[in-house]
Structure formats: C-alpha cells, structure tokens
Design an enzyme around this catalytic site. Structure first.
Site, PDB file in Angstrom:
ATOM      1  N   ASP A  67       0.820  -1.213   0.000  1.00  0.00           N
ATOM      2  CA  ASP A  67       0.000   0.000   0.000  1.00  0.00           C
ATOM      3  C   ASP A  67       0.855   1.265   0.000  1.00  0.00           C
ATOM      4  O   ASP A  67       2.073   1.211   0.183  1.00  0.00           O
ATOM      5  CB  ASP A  67      -0.960   0.005   1.203  1.00  0.00           C
ATOM      6  CG  ASP A  67      -0.296  -0.455   2.496  1.00  0.00           C
ATOM      7  OD1 ASP A  67       0.941  -0.384   2.593  1.00  0.00           O
ATOM      8  OD2 ASP A  67      -1.008  -0.886   3.412  1.00  0.00           O
ATOM      9  N   ASN A 135      -7.376  -3.050  14.617  1.00  0.00           N
ATOM     10  CA  ASN A 135      -8.773  -3.356  14.273  1.00  0.00           C
ATOM     11  C   ASN A 135      -8.880  -4.575  13.346  1.00  0.00           C
ATOM     12  O   ASN A 135      -9.934  -4.828  12.780  1.00  0.00           O
ATOM     13  CB  ASN A 135      -9.435  -2.138  13.613  1.00  0.00           C
ATOM     14  CG  ASN A 135      -8.734  -1.722  12.319  1.00  0.00           C
ATOM     15  OD1 ASN A 135      -7.773  -2.371  11.894  1.00  0.00           O
ATOM     16  ND2 ASN A 135      -9.214  -0.657  11.694  1.00  0.00           N
ATOM     17  N   HIS A 137      -7.200  -5.004  10.505  1.00  0.00           N
ATOM     18  CA  HIS A 137      -6.973  -4.748   9.076  1.00  0.00           C
ATOM     19  C   HIS A 137      -5.703  -5.441   8.588  1.00  0.00           C
ATOM     20  O   HIS A 137      -4.768  -5.690   9.357  1.00  0.00           O
ATOM     21  CB  HIS A 137      -6.998  -3.251   8.739  1.00  0.00           C
ATOM     22  CG  HIS A 137      -5.794  -2.459   9.136  1.00  0.00           C
ATOM     23  ND1 HIS A 137      -5.821  -1.088   9.261  1.00  0.00           N
ATOM     24  CD2 HIS A 137      -4.514  -2.810   9.434  1.00  0.00           C
ATOM     25  CE1 HIS A 137      -4.622  -0.653   9.600  1.00  0.00           C
ATOM     26  NE2 HIS A 137      -3.814  -1.685   9.717  1.00  0.00           N
TER      27      HIS A 137
HETATM   28  P1  PGA Z   1       2.364  -1.608  12.767  1.00  0.00           P
HETATM   29  O1  PGA Z   1       1.194  -1.590  11.711  1.00  0.00           O
HETATM   30  O2  PGA Z   1       3.331  -2.656  12.303  1.00  0.00           O
HETATM   31  O3  PGA Z   1       2.965  -0.241  12.700  1.00  0.00           O
HETATM   32  O4  PGA Z   1       1.761  -1.941  14.098  1.00  0.00           O
HETATM   33  C1  PGA Z   1       0.620  -2.784  11.281  1.00  0.00           C
HETATM   34  C2  PGA Z   1      -0.614  -2.508  10.463  1.00  0.00           C
HETATM   35  O5  PGA Z   1      -1.324  -1.520  10.732  1.00  0.00           O
HETATM   36  O6  PGA Z   1      -0.905  -3.297   9.554  1.00  0.00           O
END
Ligand code: PGA
Length: 240
Positions: A67, A135, A137
């Site tokens: 992304d 959450n 995702h």
């Molecule tokens: P993070 O993000 O590794 O910074 O916790 C993971 C995500 O939101 O997919």
C-alpha cells in the site's frame, strides 16, 4: 494456519527471516510481497544482515508492496516508498526497477489502482508479509472490506488514523486515504507470513485466529489460506 509464539520481538524478526531466507534461496526469481509499519522493521534488519553476510542476495528479487498513502510524494519521510528505501532497499542489492509500490500521487488514482492490480496478476508472490492493525486490518483493508476486493483507493478508519498519527507531527497531517492491495490479491500469495507484537494487537490476533471468518476482522480470511504462518510474541498471543 501455523502459529509460532516467540519470546520477544527479536525472536519474531529472526524467525521471520528464516522463512524469507528459505523462499529467497529456493526460487530463481523470488517475488516478495512486502509491508510497512513498525512491526517488519526487525525483519528488514535481519534481511540486510543476511545480505551483508552473503547468505542472500536481492539481485533477482522482485518486491511488491501492499500500500501507499494518497498524496505523499516518494520523498516524503512518511511515505511508504521512502520507508522501504530507508529500511531495506538502500542497504541491499535490489534493482530498483524490480521494487514495486503503488503511486499515491497520480492524478487518476483509479487508473493507478488498475495498473497495480494488473501488475499483481502478472507477478504472483512467493511470499506475502503482513502486519495486522489493532482493528484486524491487513494492508489498509479496514473492517468490512470485501474478501474478493482488488487494489483500490480506501478511506482510513478513525482507529488507523489515530494509530498512525504517532509517525506524524500532528494527527491532521495523517493522510485519510491510501491505495491498498485488495484482500483477494493478498490471499493469492503462495505463502503468507503475518507478524504481530504487543498487547495492543492481542484482540485483533484473537479475532483473526479464533473468531469467525468474517469481514468484520479482515485478517480472519487467512484461516482459509493453505500456507499461512502467524509469528507472534507472547503479548500479541496472550488471548489465544
Ligand atoms: P504496525 O502496523 O506494524 O505499525 O503496528 C501494522 C498494520 O497496521 O498493519
């Protein structure tokens, strides 16, 4: 789904490295699906170390990122293009033309999504790295994103904007949209490795592993994947 619970973050990174090393060494032209965020940084350090110690090379590797924020140039310190450059690409021998990431600055974002989606269908991934949002995702596929979705422009949820505001000076600077690989495209990778660390991920990990397979927790779709490994620390696994 295989679950590996590690004693700490360092062990997560080293365990994930071994999985990536095996894929890189076993393929002539490995295709790696990569992720950004704080969780994969340790794995990227291990990959750089593996390269420096001549255990692996990125010469024949293609990477495809999950992304990119809409509106940030690739030189913006919070863009994912910049993140990849700083945390991996500049320290290994990858040919930049084989390092793919959506362009969130294109005027016609729908066209960019289509281009990326076509690229993904022509570039099957040997392994896809994932983090998980608080959450549930995966990439920026927020709760209730369709399981059959392809690359699209998505609105970030309030929770994701709050979570990611730690990287920005002000929460109002966090982009509200991103281009994200869709769930069906993530799922099409031959192997999937999801990393999670910290108590703030425990509920999402629990829902992904033990909950019903339901778009309310996008990561729960991974229960159906035939070769998926969750590499967790004790904190993120504590509800399992
Ligand atoms: P993070 O993000 O590794 O910074 O916790 C993971 C995500 O939101 O997919």
């Amino acid at each position: 789904m295989e679950i590996i619970v590690c004693k700490n973050y360092e062990e997560i990174s080293k365990t994930a490295y071994k999985v990536f090393e095996e894929v890189i060494l076993s393929r002539k032209n490995p295709v790696l699906g990569l992720a950004t965020g704080s969780t994969p940084i340790g794995l990227y350090r291990e990959l750089i170390d593996g390269y420096k110690k001549k255990r692996i090379s990125f010469k024949n590797v293609t990477t495809v990122n999950l992304d990119e924020y809409v509106g940030l140039s690739k030189n913006h310190p919070q863009s994912y293009a910049y993140f990849m450059e700083e945390n991996l690409f500049k320290s290994v021998d990858i040919d930049r033309k084989n390092a793919r990431i959506p362009n969130g600055r294109k005027k016609n974002l729908n066209k960019e999504c289509l281009r990326y989606s076509n690229l993904l269908s022509k570039t099957p991934r040997d392994i896809q790295l994932l983090g998980i949002g608080g959450n549930g995702h995966i990439a920026f596929n927020e709760p209730f994103s369709p399981f059959d979705g392809k690359t699209s422009v998505v609105n970030l949820s309030k929770k994701t904007i709050e979570d990611n505001s730690r990287f920005f000076d002000d929460i109002n600077d966090v982009p509200t949209r991103a281009i994200s690989m869709g769930i069906s495209e993530i799922f099409s990778a031959r192997k999937i490795v999801l990393l999670a660390s910290g108590k703030n991920k425990a509920k999402a990990v629990y829902d992904a592993v033990k909950g019903s397979i339901n778009p309310s927790c996008p990561a729960s779709v991974l229960q159906n994947h035939k070769d998926c490994i969750f590499i967790l620390d004790k904190d993120s696994a504590f509800l399992l």
